[in-house]
Design an enzyme around this catalytic site. Structure first.
Site, mmCIF file in Angstrom:
data_model
loop_
_atom_site.group_PDB
_atom_site.id
_atom_site.type_symbol
_atom_site.label_atom_id
_atom_site.label_comp_id
_atom_site.label_asym_id
_atom_site.label_seq_id
_atom_site.Cartn_x
_atom_site.Cartn_y
_atom_site.Cartn_z
ATOM 1 N N ARG A 59 0.822 -1.220 0.000
ATOM 2 C CA ARG A 59 0.000 0.000 0.000
ATOM 3 C C ARG A 59 0.849 1.260 0.000
ATOM 4 O O ARG A 59 0.424 2.311 -0.461
ATOM 5 C CB ARG A 59 -0.991 0.012 1.177
ATOM 6 C CG ARG A 59 -1.836 1.287 1.222
ATOM 7 C CD ARG A 59 -2.971 1.243 2.225
ATOM 8 N NE ARG A 59 -2.540 0.800 3.534
ATOM 9 C CZ ARG A 59 -1.901 1.561 4.422
ATOM 10 N NH1 ARG A 59 -1.622 2.828 4.149
ATOM 11 N NH2 ARG A 59 -1.545 1.069 5.587
ATOM 12 N N TYR A 113 -12.561 16.275 -17.817
ATOM 13 C CA TYR A 113 -13.273 15.026 -17.558
ATOM 14 C C TYR A 113 -14.384 15.266 -16.512
ATOM 15 O O TYR A 113 -14.183 16.038 -15.558
ATOM 16 C CB TYR A 113 -12.246 14.015 -17.040
ATOM 17 C CG TYR A 113 -12.812 12.664 -16.747
ATOM 18 C CD1 TYR A 113 -13.209 11.834 -17.780
ATOM 19 C CD2 TYR A 113 -12.947 12.225 -15.443
ATOM 20 C CE1 TYR A 113 -13.741 10.585 -17.509
ATOM 21 C CE2 TYR A 113 -13.469 10.980 -15.165
ATOM 22 C CZ TYR A 113 -13.869 10.168 -16.200
ATOM 23 O OH TYR A 113 -14.389 8.942 -15.928
ATOM 24 N N ASP A 185 -3.238 17.362 -17.397
ATOM 25 C CA ASP A 185 -3.758 16.018 -17.651
ATOM 26 C C ASP A 185 -3.389 15.657 -19.088
ATOM 27 O O ASP A 185 -3.928 16.229 -20.037
ATOM 28 C CB ASP A 185 -5.282 16.021 -17.440
ATOM 29 C CG ASP A 185 -5.911 14.644 -17.607
ATOM 30 O OD1 ASP A 185 -5.367 13.821 -18.378
ATOM 31 O OD2 ASP A 185 -6.966 14.400 -16.994
ATOM 32 N N LYS A 210 -6.733 4.660 -19.996
ATOM 33 C CA LYS A 210 -6.982 4.971 -21.409
ATOM 34 C C LYS A 210 -5.808 4.460 -22.260
ATOM 35 O O LYS A 210 -5.628 3.267 -22.372
ATOM 36 C CB LYS A 210 -7.223 6.474 -21.557
ATOM 37 C CG LYS A 210 -8.214 7.046 -20.517
ATOM 38 C CD LYS A 210 -9.622 6.484 -20.642
ATOM 39 C CE LYS A 210 -10.503 6.808 -19.437
ATOM 40 N NZ LYS A 210 -10.576 8.199 -19.032
HETATM 41 C C1 PLP Z 1 -10.897 8.925 -17.862
HETATM 42 C C2 PLP Z 1 -10.232 10.208 -17.574
HETATM 43 C C3 PLP Z 1 -9.934 10.597 -16.257
HETATM 44 C C4 PLP Z 1 -10.292 9.744 -15.072
HETATM 45 O O1 PLP Z 1 -9.572 8.566 -15.071
HETATM 46 P P1 PLP Z 1 -10.057 7.177 -14.365
HETATM 47 O O2 PLP Z 1 -8.917 6.268 -14.634
HETATM 48 O O3 PLP Z 1 -11.354 6.776 -15.006
HETATM 49 O O4 PLP Z 1 -10.230 7.497 -12.915
HETATM 50 C C5 PLP Z 1 -9.267 11.792 -16.082
HETATM 51 N N1 PLP Z 1 -8.923 12.582 -17.119
HETATM 52 C C6 PLP Z 1 -9.222 12.243 -18.395
HETATM 53 C C7 PLP Z 1 -8.827 13.157 -19.511
HETATM 54 C C8 PLP Z 1 -9.880 11.054 -18.664
HETATM 55 O O5 PLP Z 1 -10.172 10.730 -19.935
#
Ligand code: PLP
Length: 398
Positions: A59, A113, A185, A210
Site C-alpha cells: 500500500r 473530464y 492532464d 486509457k
Molecule cells: C478517464 C479520464 C480521467 C479519469 O480517469 P479514471 O482512470 O477513469 O479514474 C481523467 N482525465 C481524463 C482526460 C480522462 O479521460
C-alpha cells in the site's frame, strides 16, 4: 538498470524501469505480496527511514512490480519520479489534496473530464478548496483569476470533447508568477505525442485506464514530476489507500511496452479519418489537433509530436439524427471510454456532458449533433467505410 536517457521512446517503453530478474525472467515478475521481509532490524530501518530504496509494504508503493512501473512512467514523461494510482481520479484527488489547503484555490481551464469537474466543483469545496472554472475561449483570463491563494492551475490539452489545445509554456509561466503549480492532464496526448514537463508544467497526470493501458481491461492512474512535489502526494496516496494493485501494475507495464506502436498507428488512422470527415457533406466541423489552424496550429506544432487518436465532429442534424448515425455504426462501439485497441463512439450530450445545462454546452461548443471518436487499431479503410455507411444510411431519414 541501463541508462535509457539517450534512447528513443520505443526503446525506453520496452526497457526503462526494468532490472534484470535473478531468475532470468525477461521482464520484471509480478510480486503480488503485501509485505516484504528483511535480514535485520537495521535493514528494515534503512527502508522505513528512506536511506535505501527497498520493498516494505505494497500500500505504500514499496513493491518491486509497482516501483518498476513507476520508473518506466517517469522515464517516458521525462520526469524524476512517478506515482502509480488505482485510477486517474485517485491521482487527481491526491494531487489536489496534497498541494492545496482549506481556504486555498485552484484554476481549472477548459473542458475537463466529468469526474474532475465534480471533484473540483462539488467535493473539494466541502473541505474549503475552491475552483474558478474558465472556458477554453477564456485562456487569456488566467492571469486575472490567479490570486495569492491559488496553488494549482489545471487543464487537459487536448481537452475533451472539443480537442482544444492550450499553450503549456505560456500558462505555466503565468501560474509560476503567482506561485501556483501547473498540472496538466496528458491522458489524450500520451507521452508519445506530448511531454508537458518539457514545456514548463510542474506535474503531469494520466488516466492510465486509457492509452497507457490501451486495451480497455484495466483501471489505473499516474502522476509524474519532481520528487519534492511527489513526496507530499505519496503520503495522501498511502493514507487514502489509493495504491494500484500489483497485478494491475504488471499488466500496465506490459501495455506500455507497446504504447508507441499503438499510438503512432492511432495518430495516422485518426488523421486519415479527420481528413475524410472534413470533406463529407454532412459534417459541419471537425475538431482534431492535426487539422488545427492559426494560433492553435502554432501551439500544436510547438508542443505536440502527433495529433492523437481522438477527434470530435459536428454533424448537420438534430440530436436524434446524430444518435441514429451513432446507432448505425458497426465497427465503432458505443462506449464512454477511450484509448483502447477498439474504436469507440459517443455523443457527448448523452455521456460525458449529459448533466450540463444546454446553454452552457452551447457556450462550450458541445453541439447536440457532436460525436466523439476514439480511434482504435482497426484498418483505416474499414473505419472510414463504417462511417460512410452510417452517414449514408441515415441521410435519407432527414
Ligand atoms: C478517464 C479520464 C480521467 C479519469 O480517469 P479514471 O482512470 O477513469 O479514474 C481523467 N482525465 C481524463 C482526460 C480522462 O479521460
Amino acid at each position: 538498470m541501463t541508462d535509457t536517457t539517450a534512447q528513443g521512446l520505443s526503446t525506453r517503453s520496452v526497457h526503462a524501469g526494468e532490472t534484470r530478474d535473478p531468475q532470468g525472467a525477461i521482464h520484471p515478475p509480478l510480486y503480488t505480496h503485501s509485505t516484504f521481509a528483511f535480514d535485520s532490524t537495521a535493514d528494515l530501518l534503512d527502508v522505513v527511514e528512506g536511506r535505501k530504496p527497498g520493498n516494505l509494504y505494497t500500500r505504500y508503493g514499496l513493491n518491486p512490480t509497482i516501483r518498476s512501473l513507476e520508473a518506466k512512467l517517469a522515464d517516458l514523461e521525462g520526469g524524476d519520479h512517478a506515482l502509480a494510482f488505482s485510477s486517474g481520479m485517485a491521482a487527481e484527488a491526491a494531487t489536489f489534496l496534497a498541494h492545496t489547503r482549506a481556504g486555498e484555490h485552484i484554476v481549472c481551464l477548459g473542458d475537463v473530464y466529468g469526474g474532475t469537474f465534480e471533484l473540483l466543483g462539488t467535493n473539494l469545496p466541502q473541505v474549503g478548496i475552491t475552483t474558478t472554472f474558465l472556458r477554453a475561449d477564456e485562456a487569456h483570463r488566467v492571469p486575472e483569476v490567479l490570486t495569492d491563494r491559488t496553488r494549482i492551475v489545471f487543464f487537459e490539452t487536448p481537452s475533451n470533447p472539443t480537442l482544444d489545445v492550450f499553450d503549456i509554456p505560456a500558462i505555466s509561466a503565468q501560474a509560476r508568477t503567482a506561485g501556483a503549480l501547473t498540472v496538466v492532464d496528458n491522458t489524450f496526448a500520451t507521452p508519445v505525442n506530448q511531454n508537458p514537463l518539457r514545456h514548463g508544467a510542474d506535474l503531469v497526470i494520466h488516466s492510465a485506464t486509457k492509452y497507457l493501458g490501451g486495451h480497455s481491461d484495466l483501471t489505473a492512474g499516474a502522476l509524474i514530476g519532481p520528487a519534492e512535489l511527489l513526496t507530499p502526494v505519496a503520503v495522501w496516496r498511502k493514507n487514502l489507500g489509493q495504491m494500484i494493485a500489483a497485478e494491475t501494475a504488471a499488466l500496465l507495464a506490459r501495455s506500455i511496452r507497446t504504447l508507441p506502436v499503438r499510438v503512432r498507428a492511432q495518430n495516422a488512422t485518426a488523421a486519415a479519418i479527420a481528413s475524410f470527415l472534413a470533406t463529407h457533406p454532412r459534417v459541419t466541423r471537425v475538431n482534431y489537433p492535426g487539422l488545427a489552424t492559426g494560433e492553435d496550429k502554432r501551439i500544436v506544432d510547438a508542443q505536440m509530436r502527433g495529433g492523437g487518436g481522438m477527434l470530435s465532429v459536428v454533424l448537420d442534424g438534430t440530436a436524434a439524427q446524430t444518435a441514429a448515425v451513432v446507432d448505425q455504426l458497426r465497427l465503432f462501439a458505443i462506449a464512454p471510454s477511450l484509448g483502447g485497441v477498439e474504436s469507440l463512439v459517443t455523443q457527448p450530450i448523452t455521456t460525458t456532458h449529459h448533466g450540463l445545462d444546454p446553454a452552457e454546452r452551447a457556450r462550450r461548443g458541445i453541439a447536440d449533433s457532436m460525436i466523439r471518436l476514439s480511434v482504435g487499431l482497426e484498418d483505416a479503410d474499414d473505419l472510414i467505410q463504417d462511417l460512410t455507411q452510417a452517414l449514408d444510411a441515415t441521410t435519407s431519414s432527414r
